[in-house]
Design an enzyme around this catalytic site. Structure first.
Site, PDB file in Angstrom:
ATOM      1  N   PHE A  42      -4.171  -3.634  13.999  1.00 36.55           N
ATOM      2  CA  PHE A  42      -3.782  -4.750  13.134  1.00 36.55           C
ATOM      3  C   PHE A  42      -4.353  -4.575  11.735  1.00 36.55           C
ATOM      4  CE2 PHE A  42      -4.837  -9.117  11.502  1.00 36.55           C
ATOM      5  CZ  PHE A  42      -3.527  -9.492  11.215  1.00 36.55           C
ATOM      6  N   GLY A  43      -3.462  -4.591  10.737  1.00 35.69           N
ATOM      7  CA  GLY A  43      -3.874  -4.513   9.348  1.00 35.69           C
ATOM      8  C   GLY A  43      -3.568  -5.805   8.620  1.00 35.69           C
ATOM      9  N   GLY A  46      -5.082  -6.177   5.204  1.00 34.20           N
ATOM     10  CA  GLY A  46      -5.396  -5.883   3.807  1.00 34.20           C
ATOM     11  C   GLY A  46      -4.496  -4.770   3.314  1.00 34.20           C
ATOM     12  N   SER A  47      -5.082  -3.695   2.820  1.00 38.96           N
ATOM     13  CA  SER A  47      -4.275  -2.595   2.282  1.00 38.96           C
ATOM     14  C   SER A  47      -3.434  -1.906   3.347  1.00 38.96           C
ATOM     15  CB  SER A  47      -5.170  -1.566   1.587  1.00 38.96           C
ATOM     16  OG  SER A  47      -6.100  -1.003   2.492  1.00 38.96           O
ATOM     17  N   GLU A  74     -12.051   2.963   6.781  1.00 43.68           N
ATOM     18  CA  GLU A  74     -12.480   1.581   6.955  1.00 43.68           C
ATOM     19  C   GLU A  74     -13.964   1.438   7.300  1.00 43.68           C
ATOM     20  OE1 GLU A  74     -10.465  -0.791   6.211  1.00 43.68           O
ATOM     21  OE2 GLU A  74      -8.664   0.432   6.011  1.00 43.68           O
TER      22      GLU A  74
END
Length: 222
Positions: free
Chosen positions: A36-37, A39-40, A115
């Site tokens: 799950f993203g 942000g960028s 990350e």
């Protein structure tokens, strides 16, 4: 000045009880994994994947509380990037990517550097609800920055955050690009996807910046 609120993202209307999310990996040797993203990663995953879905996680709010000394800032001028704050009324929209087979180890190796090593994020399992099939939740891996990491900046007034964002640039580009691409993504998700914290920072940037900023590349919904 806008005051910080614990719950500033509006979840979709209540859904009927959904079945428990099924884990996407087992015993440390996953054959398939959802990542799950929020942000960028929503516009720049930079790893191979088999499927992607737009959707949301409940119980978390997105905040520009993590400092960034590499991608969107420097040691002298840390940028501001997002993390997830536990909030039982919160809802955070993003993109879940499915990686399978050899993609799993390749993606995790890449994201560990991007990350964790360079960003200060830890991993956490979250329940992801796809926009098109919210009654079929998925278990996903998310990267979350906690107050324990040395880059954590914590809360600040939106005007202060906006000033930092306008001043910072890192190896991945200007901090302002990060903010506006994330705002673009939220607009593409539709009116049900709201993030008052993000919107307040965009508004604060607009009041500080006399001219409009255009992204180098248009953002397309995945």
């Amino acid at each position: 000045m806008k005051q910080e609120s614990a719950a500033q993202s509006t979840p979709p209307p209540s859904l009927s009880p959904a079945p428990s999310a099924q884990p996407s990996w087992e015993d440390g040797d996953p054959q398939a994994l959802w990542i799950f993203g929020y942000g960028s990663l929503v516009w720049k995953p930079d790893f191979a994947y088999s499927d992607s879905r737009v959707g949301f996680v409940r119980g978390y709010s997105r905040r520009f509380w993590q400092g960034d000394t590499f991608h969107r800032g420097s040691d002298k001028m840390p940028g501001r990037v997002v993390t997830l704050l536990e909030d039982h009324e919160g809802c955070t929209w993003g993109v879940a990517y499915q990686v399978r087979g050899e993609q799993v180890s390749e993606a995790l190796k890449y994201l560990n550097v991007r990350e964790a090593v360079l960003g200060g994020y830890d991993t956490k399992e979250v329940t992801f609800y796809p926009q098109d099939t919210p009654d079929q939740p998925l278990t996903a891996l998310a990267y979350v920055a906690t107050p324990q990491n040395p880059g954590y900046l914590g809360p600040a007034p939106e005007e202060v955050i906006a000033t930092q964002i306008l001043a910072c640039r890192g190896f991945s580009g200007h901090n302002l690009e990060y903010l506006l691409r994330l705002a673009d993504f939220m607009q593409l998700c539709g009116p049900q996807a709201q993030d008052e914290h993000l919107e307040a920072i965009v508004d604060a940037v607009g009041s500080l910046l006399p001219c409009s900023y255009l992204s180098e590349q248009p953002l397309a919904l995945i």
